[in-house]
Every structure is written in C-alpha cells, then in structure tokens.
Design a protein around this motif. Structure first.
Motif, PDB file in Angstrom:
ATOM      1  N   GLN A 223      -6.329  30.524  82.024  1.00 35.59           N
ATOM      2  CA  GLN A 223      -6.184  31.979  82.063  1.00 35.59           C
ATOM      3  C   GLN A 223      -5.841  32.515  80.681  1.00 35.59           C
ATOM      4  OE1 GLN A 223      -3.168  32.291  85.136  1.00 35.59           O
ATOM      5  NE2 GLN A 223      -4.721  32.569  86.719  1.00 35.59           N
ATOM      6  N   THR A 224      -6.258  33.743  80.410  1.00 37.53           N
ATOM      7  CA  THR A 224      -6.047  34.335  79.093  1.00 37.53           C
ATOM      8  C   THR A 224      -4.835  35.267  79.085  1.00 37.53           C
ATOM      9  OG1 THR A 224      -7.512  36.207  79.569  1.00 37.53           O
ATOM     10  CG2 THR A 224      -8.509  34.245  78.597  1.00 37.53           C
ATOM     11  N   ILE A 225      -4.214  35.347  77.917  1.00 35.59           N
ATOM     12  CA  ILE A 225      -3.191  36.350  77.653  1.00 35.59           C
ATOM     13  C   ILE A 225      -3.677  37.154  76.459  1.00 35.59           C
ATOM     14  CG2 ILE A 225      -0.823  36.765  76.904  1.00 35.59           C
ATOM     15  CD1 ILE A 225       0.023  34.218  78.303  1.00 35.59           C
ATOM     16  N   GLY A 226      -3.871  38.432  76.643  1.00 35.89           N
ATOM     17  CA  GLY A 226      -4.350  39.274  75.561  1.00 35.89           C
ATOM     18  C   GLY A 226      -5.825  39.092  75.277  1.00 35.89           C
ATOM     19  N   ASN A 227      -6.235  39.597  74.129  1.00 30.52           N
ATOM     20  CA  ASN A 227      -7.654  39.601  73.746  1.00 30.52           C
ATOM     21  C   ASN A 227      -7.912  38.959  72.392  1.00 30.52           C
ATOM     22  OD1 ASN A 227      -8.686  41.370  76.040  1.00 30.52           O
ATOM     23  ND2 ASN A 227      -7.140  42.711  75.129  1.00 30.52           N
ATOM     24  N   GLY A 228      -7.069  38.026  72.012  1.00 31.06           N
ATOM     25  CA  GLY A 228      -7.293  37.308  70.770  1.00 31.06           C
ATOM     26  C   GLY A 228      -7.316  38.213  69.555  1.00 31.06           C
ATOM     27  N   MET A 229      -8.229  37.908  68.623  1.00 27.44           N
ATOM     28  CA  MET A 229      -8.342  38.681  67.388  1.00 27.44           C
ATOM     29  C   MET A 229      -8.641  40.151  67.659  1.00 27.44           C
ATOM     30  SD  MET A 229      -7.875  36.510  64.908  1.00 27.44           S
ATOM     31  CE  MET A 229      -7.769  34.718  64.835  1.00 27.44           C
ATOM     32  N   ASN A 230      -9.273  40.426  68.791  1.00 28.50           N
ATOM     33  CA  ASN A 230      -9.610  41.817  69.113  1.00 28.50           C
ATOM     34  C   ASN A 230      -8.378  42.694  69.316  1.00 28.50           C
ATOM     35  OD1 ASN A 230     -12.204  40.943  68.990  1.00 28.50           O
ATOM     36  ND2 ASN A 230     -12.730  41.380  71.114  1.00 28.50           N
ATOM     37  N   ASP A 231      -7.201  42.067  69.465  1.00 25.06           N
ATOM     38  CA  ASP A 231      -5.978  42.839  69.605  1.00 25.06           C
ATOM     39  C   ASP A 231      -5.478  43.380  68.262  1.00 25.06           C
ATOM     40  OD1 ASP A 231      -5.645  42.877  72.351  1.00 25.06           O
ATOM     41  OD2 ASP A 231      -4.590  40.959  72.411  1.00 25.06           O
ATOM     42  N   LEU A 232      -6.129  42.984  67.174  1.00 27.22           N
ATOM     43  CA  LEU A 232      -5.875  43.596  65.866  1.00 27.22           C
ATOM     44  C   LEU A 232      -7.247  43.899  65.255  1.00 27.22           C
ATOM     45  CD1 LEU A 232      -4.002  44.588  63.667  1.00 27.22           C
ATOM     46  CD2 LEU A 232      -3.880  42.249  62.780  1.00 27.22           C
ATOM     47  N   PRO A 233      -7.910  44.944  65.740  1.00 31.13           N
ATOM     48  CA  PRO A 233      -9.247  45.271  65.244  1.00 31.13           C
ATOM     49  C   PRO A 233      -9.248  45.470  63.734  1.00 31.13           C
ATOM     50  CG  PRO A 233      -8.715  46.584  67.189  1.00 31.13           C
ATOM     51  CD  PRO A 233      -7.448  45.903  66.762  1.00 31.13           C
ATOM     52  N   GLY A 234     -10.266  44.902  63.105  1.00 25.80           N
ATOM     53  CA  GLY A 234     -10.394  45.057  61.661  1.00 25.80           C
ATOM     54  C   GLY A 234     -10.022  43.829  60.864  1.00 25.80           C
ATOM     55  N   ILE A 235      -9.520  42.778  61.521  1.00 28.02           N
ATOM     56  CA  ILE A 235      -9.272  41.534  60.782  1.00 28.02           C
ATOM     57  C   ILE A 235     -10.608  41.029  60.244  1.00 28.02           C
ATOM     58  CG2 ILE A 235      -8.608  39.116  60.927  1.00 28.02           C
ATOM     59  CD1 ILE A 235      -6.589  39.779  62.966  1.00 28.02           C
ATOM     60  N   THR A 236     -10.644  40.754  58.965  1.00 28.03           N
ATOM     61  CA  THR A 236     -11.871  40.263  58.345  1.00 28.03           C
ATOM     62  C   THR A 236     -12.079  38.809  58.738  1.00 28.03           C
ATOM     63  OG1 THR A 236     -11.602  41.777  56.490  1.00 28.03           O
ATOM     64  CG2 THR A 236     -13.058  39.900  56.169  1.00 28.03           C
ATOM     65  N   GLN A 237     -13.172  38.556  59.445  1.00 28.64           N
ATOM     66  CA  GLN A 237     -13.437  37.207  59.947  1.00 28.64           C
ATOM     67  C   GLN A 237     -14.470  36.455  59.114  1.00 28.64           C
ATOM     68  OE1 GLN A 237     -14.304  38.790  63.939  1.00 28.64           O
ATOM     69  NE2 GLN A 237     -12.637  37.519  64.672  1.00 28.64           N
ATOM     70  N   GLY A 238     -15.223  37.177  58.331  1.00 30.88           N
ATOM     71  CA  GLY A 238     -16.196  36.545  57.459  1.00 30.88           C
ATOM     72  C   GLY A 238     -16.437  37.416  56.242  1.00 30.88           C
ATOM     73  N   VAL A 239     -16.259  36.859  55.035  1.00 33.75           N
ATOM     74  CA  VAL A 239     -16.502  37.597  53.797  1.00 33.75           C
ATOM     75  C   VAL A 239     -17.316  36.733  52.845  1.00 33.75           C
ATOM     76  CG1 VAL A 239     -14.356  38.919  53.970  1.00 33.75           C
ATOM     77  CG2 VAL A 239     -14.390  36.787  52.646  1.00 33.75           C
ATOM     78  N   LEU A 240     -17.914  37.388  51.863  1.00 33.40           N
ATOM     79  CA  LEU A 240     -18.544  36.704  50.746  1.00 33.40           C
ATOM     80  C   LEU A 240     -17.731  37.028  49.507  1.00 33.40           C
ATOM     81  CD1 LEU A 240     -22.290  37.482  51.508  1.00 33.40           C
ATOM     82  CD2 LEU A 240     -21.210  35.234  51.599  1.00 33.40           C
ATOM     83  N   PHE A 241     -17.362  36.004  48.760  1.00 34.20           N
ATOM     84  CA  PHE A 241     -16.569  36.217  47.562  1.00 34.20           C
ATOM     85  C   PHE A 241     -17.240  35.586  46.347  1.00 34.20           C
ATOM     86  CE2 PHE A 241     -15.125  32.090  49.031  1.00 34.20           C
ATOM     87  CZ  PHE A 241     -14.889  31.375  47.866  1.00 34.20           C
ATOM     88  N   SER A 242     -16.832  36.028  45.185  1.00 34.17           N
ATOM     89  CA  SER A 242     -17.303  35.476  43.926  1.00 34.17           C
ATOM     90  C   SER A 242     -16.136  35.468  42.958  1.00 34.17           C
ATOM     91  CB  SER A 242     -18.476  36.303  43.381  1.00 34.17           C
ATOM     92  OG  SER A 242     -19.041  35.679  42.228  1.00 34.17           O
ATOM     93  N   THR A 243     -16.399  35.130  41.707  1.00 33.75           N
ATOM     94  CA  THR A 243     -15.329  35.171  40.720  1.00 33.75           C
ATOM     95  C   THR A 243     -15.285  36.539  40.067  1.00 33.75           C
ATOM     96  OG1 THR A 243     -16.694  34.434  38.858  1.00 33.75           O
ATOM     97  CG2 THR A 243     -15.670  32.716  40.216  1.00 33.75           C
TER      98      THR A 243
END
Length: 340
Positions: A223-243
């Motif tokens: 059974q689940t408690i809450g909605n995981g990452m969706n409970d803090l909308p806007g968390i960056t889950q994938g980015v592209l970075f460079s130097t």
C-alpha cells in the motif's frame, strides 16, 4: 510477469522514473578534475561535434527524438549520444575533462557536485515531478501496516535503493512537512529488486520504490502513503549539464543544442508512441510494461524556487556538504522559472 525487466543487459531496468532516485555521491577526487574543454571539436565540414552522456535508466528520450527528427542536424550540430556511467554523478569527470560536452543527471547528483565547488552548470531541464501525472514512485508499506502517514515513520526503518539521494530527501522532507522528525528515521540501502520483499517480510517498516518496481510492488499488495516525488511538484528529475568554461566559450553552440532538445521535448509530449519506441530500443523493460506505463511529461524549465527548497533541506538533513548559491548552479541561458 510483464512488469519485470527483460533478460539482463548492461542497461538499468528503470523506465520513466526519476533518475534522481539513484545515489549520486560525488567522490572527492572528482573535484580535482579539470574545468572542461573550452571549445568543442568539429567535423571536416566545420560542423560542431557534441558528445552527450545519457542516463542508463530513462528520461533521455528527448535526446534520441532530437536526433531522429533531425533537430540536431537542422541546428548545424553533429551530436553523439552515449550511455554514461551507471552512477550519473560519475559523468561529471568526463565533462570536466572534455570527453563529453553535456551529460545527464538529476538534481541530487548535480547538487552534490555543486556543493563541492565543481565548475559545472545546469544547461537545461528534461523532466520535473508534477501532480499532473500519476505517481511512478513512492513510499510503500505492507497491507495492514499501522503506518498511515509520513509522521508515523519516526523511529521506523525505511529501505531505499541507495542512501543520500533524492529518495531519502523526499522521505525526510515529507516527514517534516507532516509534523514528524526525520532525524529519527533509520534508512537502509537494499537492492532495488529486494525492496518489495523487505516491506512484505517486515525486514523494513517501509520502502521507497519507483518505476517498474513500484508498479510491481503495488500489484503485489503493498500500500502507498502519499504520492512520492509528486508531493513536491517541480523537483528536477532529469537535467543536462556542462562546464562553466564550455558554456561560456561555446554559447552559440550550446544554445543550438538546448534549443534542439526543447523542440524534442515538445515533440515527445505530443507523440508518446515515439517515446515508447525509444524505451523499447534502449531500456531493458518488457514491451508489455512500456506499452501500459504512462509516459513522462517532459519539461525543459527548472523551477529555482523548488530547487532552493531542495538545496536548503538537503543541507539541513546532512545530504549536502554545503548549500550552493544560484550563480554556482545555472547557466545564464538556462530556462529557469520562479515558482514553487
């Protein structure tokens, strides 16, 4: 069972899940790496050549769409996409040494590097958590558990696939938000494939799982408690970075690259079957799971307000060695927004 991965390959068995969930501890020697090549190489006709390291899990689909739809070519770029390190924080040395110009990671992986003063910058986002889609990760407990809220986790043991990353952060954050004390939780690292059994057997009081494993755990009766990452909308889950150095010396090329990725994000959101086709080719999940699972809602923007919350709280929880300032995080051309 259709929710389980196909036969073992070299790639991670996770699809459309937060890359953020992988432990992304940056080893101290990485900080000593170079600051990155100041210019990119070019093909014989003068076309700038870019190598980008993707994750081994998922969320990389827009990169392949940009290639397949000709967006990179139209931008005058010769782009090579390669699978990066299993632990995406280890992509940073390749970018710092100029072996690749861009690489994927998640907010946790990037921030651990930024906290160590690595000269890297987020160039663009790929995916953020959102309450516009169903959860694909979350806290799970066995059926009939006395745990009903995050505050109930005080004094309990929670199993994670890795310690110190965004999965640990979100659990601690939601416990605190619910009025509990996150410092009273015991976290243990377990193989991802063992999380469901750990919760069912009582080895742990709860687990945080994701992707196909999350779906399989729910099907198995957890059974689940809450909605995981969706409970803090806007968390960056994938980015592209460079130097910082590369982006400064190659601004026009970098803008063409991120512009092509932005076009691909728009295309991906309108053509989920194109995303599924890429997953079938580049992940090891079963076709049945890929066909039935929801496709991510891609988003190039980075919400600086939410990112600041993540930074502040991760530092407070001891998950970051320092709290890097905004000018040590974002490229000045990155598609940032203020929200939260």
């Amino acid at each position: 069972m259709p929710l389980l991965p196909k036969r073992t390959r070299s790639r991670s068995p996770w699809s459309r899940l937060p890359v953020v969930l992988v432990t992304l501890a940056v080893a101290a020697p990485v900080a000593a790496c170079g600051s990155g090549a100041s210019s990119t190489s070019a093909s014989s006709d003068g076309t700038p050549k870019i190598t980008v390291l993707r994750s081994n899990g998922a969320l990389f689909e827009p990169l392949y769409i940009a290639q397949q739809q000709g967006y990179f070519k139209d931008a005058g770029l010769d782009v090579t996409i390669r699978a990066g390190a299993q632990d995406t924080s280890q992509n940073a040395p390749s970018v710092l040494n100029g072996e690749a110009q861009f690489a994927m990671t998640d907010s946790s992986g990037f921030l651990k590097g930024a906290a160590k003063n690595m000269p890297i910058r987020i160039a663009t986002g790929l995916v953020n958590s959102t309450d516009k889609t169903d959860p694909t990760d979350g806290l799970l407990v066995k059926k009939g558990s006395s745990l009903k809220t995050f505050a109930d986790l005080e004094g309990k043991t929670v199993g994670l696939s890795a310690l110190g990353g965004t999965s640990q952060f979100i659990v601690e954050y939601l416990v605190e938000k619910d009025g509990g004390d996150p410092s009273k939780i015991k976290f243990v690292a377990l193989p991802t494939t063992s999380l469901t059994d750990a919760a069912k057997s009582g080895k742990t009081d709860a687990v945080f799982s994701f992707g196909a494993f999350y779906a399989a755990a729910r099907k198995a009766g957890l059974q689940t408690i809450g909605n995981g990452m969706n409970d803090l909308p806007g968390i960056t889950q994938g980015v592209l970075f460079s130097t910082e150095k590369y982006l400064s010396a190659n601004t026009e090329t970098a803008e063409k690259f991120t512009g092509a990725v932005a076009k691909a994000i728009t295309y991906a959101n309108k053509h989920p079957d194109a995303v599924r086709a890429i997953d079938k080719k580049y992940t090891q999940l079963s076709d049945d799971y890929i066909d039935s699972a929801q496709v991510s809602l891609y988003d190039e923007t980075i919400d600086t307000t939410v990112m600041r919350t993540v930074i502040t709280k991760m530092h407070e929880y001891g998950l970051l060695s320092s709290a890097p300032k905004d000018d040590a995080i974002y490229w000045d051309k990155a598609p940032t927004v203020t929200g939260g």
